[in-house]
Design a protein around this motif. Structure first.
Motif: not given
Length: 71
Positions: A17-28, A40-46
């Motif tokens: 769920k957190q990774m999905t939210k990060l992707v949405e923010k990055l894609e915006s 991105f760093e947090q996404g890698v950890k997730l």
């Protein structure tokens, strides 16, 4: 969300769920560069957390499958 957030206690579903939210923010495209890098760093950890949890689940299923074969 800080890149220092501890992911080691998150469930698979929480991590995803957190990774999905990060992707949405990055894609915006609305995040400043520094925040994008941190996201991105947090996404890698997730992602690594999800992979670890999936590996553990797979190992458990293999053990169950092996024990059924022995019966």
């Amino acid at each position: 969300m800080s890149s220092k957030t501890d992911t080691s206690t998150l469930s698979f579903e929480e991590s995803l769920k957190q990774m999905t939210k990060l992707v949405e923010k990055l894609e915006s495209g609305e995040l400043p560069l520094e925040e994008s890098v941190a996201a991105f760093e947090q996404g890698v950890k997730l992602s690594r957390r999800c992979e670890s949890l999936l590996d553990k689940a797979e190992q458990r299923l293999q053990v169950l499958g092996n024990s059924e074969d022995e019966s």
